[in-house]
Design an enzyme around this catalytic site. Structure first.
Site, mmCIF file in Angstrom:
data_model
loop_
_atom_site.group_PDB
_atom_site.id
_atom_site.type_symbol
_atom_site.label_atom_id
_atom_site.label_comp_id
_atom_site.label_asym_id
_atom_site.label_seq_id
_atom_site.Cartn_x
_atom_site.Cartn_y
_atom_site.Cartn_z
ATOM 1 N N ARG A 160 0.711 -1.311 0.123
ATOM 2 C CA ARG A 160 -0.203 0.214 -0.006
ATOM 3 C C ARG A 160 0.850 1.249 0.002
ATOM 4 O O ARG A 160 0.582 2.219 -0.696
ATOM 5 C CB ARG A 160 -0.863 0.022 1.276
ATOM 6 C CG ARG A 160 -2.215 -1.044 1.180
ATOM 7 C CD ARG A 160 -2.613 -1.092 2.275
ATOM 8 N NE ARG A 160 -1.865 -2.002 3.450
ATOM 9 C CZ ARG A 160 -1.614 -3.124 4.079
ATOM 10 N NH1 ARG A 160 -2.998 -3.852 3.458
ATOM 11 N NH2 ARG A 160 -0.823 -3.522 4.671
ATOM 12 N N SER A 180 9.123 -6.468 -5.961
ATOM 13 C CA SER A 180 8.017 -7.085 -5.264
ATOM 14 C C SER A 180 8.004 -8.458 -5.472
ATOM 15 O O SER A 180 8.255 -9.202 -6.692
ATOM 16 C CB SER A 180 6.822 -6.299 -5.741
ATOM 17 O OG SER A 180 5.627 -6.940 -4.924
ATOM 18 N N THR A 238 11.466 4.464 5.329
ATOM 19 C CA THR A 238 10.437 4.800 6.134
ATOM 20 C C THR A 238 9.780 3.523 6.609
ATOM 21 O O THR A 238 8.849 3.520 6.944
ATOM 22 C CB THR A 238 9.354 5.562 5.528
ATOM 23 O OG1 THR A 238 9.094 5.002 4.195
ATOM 24 C CG2 THR A 238 9.944 7.063 5.248
ATOM 25 N N ARG A 240 11.654 0.039 8.162
ATOM 26 C CA ARG A 240 12.136 -0.480 9.387
ATOM 27 C C ARG A 240 13.775 -0.436 9.076
ATOM 28 O O ARG A 240 14.313 -0.635 8.159
ATOM 29 C CB ARG A 240 11.601 -1.899 9.710
ATOM 30 C CG ARG A 240 10.454 -2.321 10.345
ATOM 31 C CD ARG A 240 10.290 -1.428 11.644
ATOM 32 N NE ARG A 240 8.751 -1.561 12.314
ATOM 33 C CZ ARG A 240 7.820 -0.739 11.771
ATOM 34 N NH1 ARG A 240 8.046 0.242 11.050
ATOM 35 N NH2 ARG A 240 6.614 -1.227 12.115
ATOM 36 N N GLU A 269 16.554 1.580 17.390
ATOM 37 C CA GLU A 269 15.856 2.600 17.894
ATOM 38 C C GLU A 269 15.752 2.451 19.411
ATOM 39 O O GLU A 269 15.594 1.321 19.680
ATOM 40 C CB GLU A 269 14.770 2.624 17.195
ATOM 41 C CG GLU A 269 14.746 3.210 15.941
ATOM 42 C CD GLU A 269 13.388 3.257 15.070
ATOM 43 O OE1 GLU A 269 12.272 3.169 15.784
ATOM 44 O OE2 GLU A 269 13.404 3.166 13.816
ATOM 45 N N HIS A 287 11.198 8.318 13.597
ATOM 46 C CA HIS A 287 10.077 7.308 13.180
ATOM 47 C C HIS A 287 8.722 8.063 13.314
ATOM 48 O O HIS A 287 7.794 7.876 14.158
ATOM 49 C CB HIS A 287 10.137 6.240 14.127
ATOM 50 C CG HIS A 287 9.670 4.835 13.596
ATOM 51 N ND1 HIS A 287 9.950 3.591 13.769
ATOM 52 C CD2 HIS A 287 8.549 4.867 12.814
ATOM 53 C CE1 HIS A 287 9.009 2.707 13.225
ATOM 54 N NE2 HIS A 287 8.389 3.522 12.519
ATOM 55 N N GLY A 289 6.760 8.619 10.247
ATOM 56 C CA GLY A 289 6.019 8.527 9.275
ATOM 57 C C GLY A 289 4.488 8.663 9.022
ATOM 58 O O GLY A 289 3.705 9.038 8.341
#
Ligand code: GLV
Ligand code: GLV
Length: 326
Positions: A160, A180, A238, A240, A269, A287, A289
């Site tokens: 998405r 993909s 954006t 992981r 993180e 983080h 987004g």
């Protein structure tokens, strides 16, 4: 029965949904402090829970699932990614796991573009320069960046968010290539071409990562794959942090084998590699987004909807381990 269920929430989410949980579940257990609980605190906190509304910084491993107890029915993650949850263990124990897809797609894709533009047009440097009082008149060679028009955008992971990222490129008439496991009809319709990762890295002027973190994507961007990128190319992450080998990225940026990076996520993180922070050709964000008021509110509503569905015996709408629903 339903009203007696115990639901836990480790830190504040938008208030309207905290109140909804409070009114649905009188035994709601809430930590109102704005910090994440330690793993030890979590072990205690979730004891007896039927529903855990987890934040992406809550590591829900086998120990936490066991500490909650056999009555645990659902872990509703307040995020689209759910790599913080031991999904195999939850599935084995018959615990539903849900996420918050869809509602954060646009906000996150917007933020990918914000990072892409910020690093390419040197917005952060320009802001610092201006605030430091260094602007002494228009200058032909001041803070030159890169163009976007007609460039090649490589989308790694065409779900998405990757799709929404690509759709926003129309104004720049970019050539889109994507990597993909399956064809994406929306991207194909736009004239995008599905390619392998090596091809994508060699051809792209911008590489944007949109894969979930799994065993297959862990450090998929590493010294070897980074070496395929053009010296003029930018990496945007954006997704992981662990999808990228951060040490290898630092080396590529230092050696100028890539032009720059826009990063919203990091390998360890909340620690951000000190070398990255020192570089001018890197824009970093903590983080955020999906961090818009509307989106975070929608995410909260969806997470609570899933908890309520599961604890009232209905199929949670955003089940990521459907095999648990029998
Ligand atoms: C944020 O990173 C999310 O997965 O929702
Ligand atoms: C997540 O929402 C994705 O499919 O990109």
């Amino acid at each position: 029965m339903y009203k007696e269920k115990v639901v836990t929430l480790t830190r504040p989410i938008p208030q309207s949904q905290v109140e909804r949980l409070q009114s649905e579940f009188p035994n709601f257990k809430f930590n109102p402090e704005n910090r994440s609980l330690s793993h030890d605190e979590m072990l205690e906190f979730v004891r007896g829970a039927h529903g855990i509304l987890s934040i992406l910084t809550d590591r829900i491993d086998a120990e936490i699932i066991a500490a909650a107890g056999p009555q645990l029915k659902i872990i509703a993650n307040y995020a689209v990614g759910y790599d913080n949850i031991d999904i195999e263990c939850a599935t084995k124990q018959g615990v539903f796991v849900t996420n918050t897809p869809g509602v954060l797609t646009d906000a996150t894709a917007d933020f990918c573009w914000a990072l892409l533009l910020a690093v390419t047009r040197r917005i952060v440097e320009a802001d610092q320069f201006s605030r430091a009082g260094r602007f002494d008149g228009w200058a032909p060679l001041l803070l030159l960046g890169g163009d976007l028009m007609g460039k090649t955008l490589g989308i790694v992971g065409a779900g998405r968010i990757g799709t929404a990222m690509a759709m926003r490129s129309l104004g720049w008439k970019m050539r889109i290539i994507y990597y993909s496991n399956k064809a994406n009809p929306i991207l194909d319709e736009m004239g995008a071409v599905k390619v392998n990762l090596q091809h994508l890295l060699r051809e792209s002027d911008f590489v944007s990562l949109h894969v979930p973190l799994t065993r297959a994507t862990d450090k998929m961007i590493n010294a070897e794959t980074l070496s395929l990128m053009k010296p003029s190319a930018y990496l945007i992450n954006t997704s992981r942090g662990k999808v990228v080998d951060e040490k290898a990225l630092v080396q590529s940026l230092k050696n100028k084998t890539i032009a720059g990076a826009g990063l919203d996520v990091f390998e360890d993180e909340p620690t951000i590699n000190q070398d990255l922070i020192k570089m001018n050709n890197v824009v970093v964000a903590p983080h955020i987004g999906s961090a818009t008021i509307e989106t975070r509110t929608q995410m909260a509503k969806i997470a609570v909807d899933n908890v309520i569905a599961a604890l009232s015996g209905r199929r949670p709408p955003n089940l990521v381990n459907p095999e648990v629903w029998k």
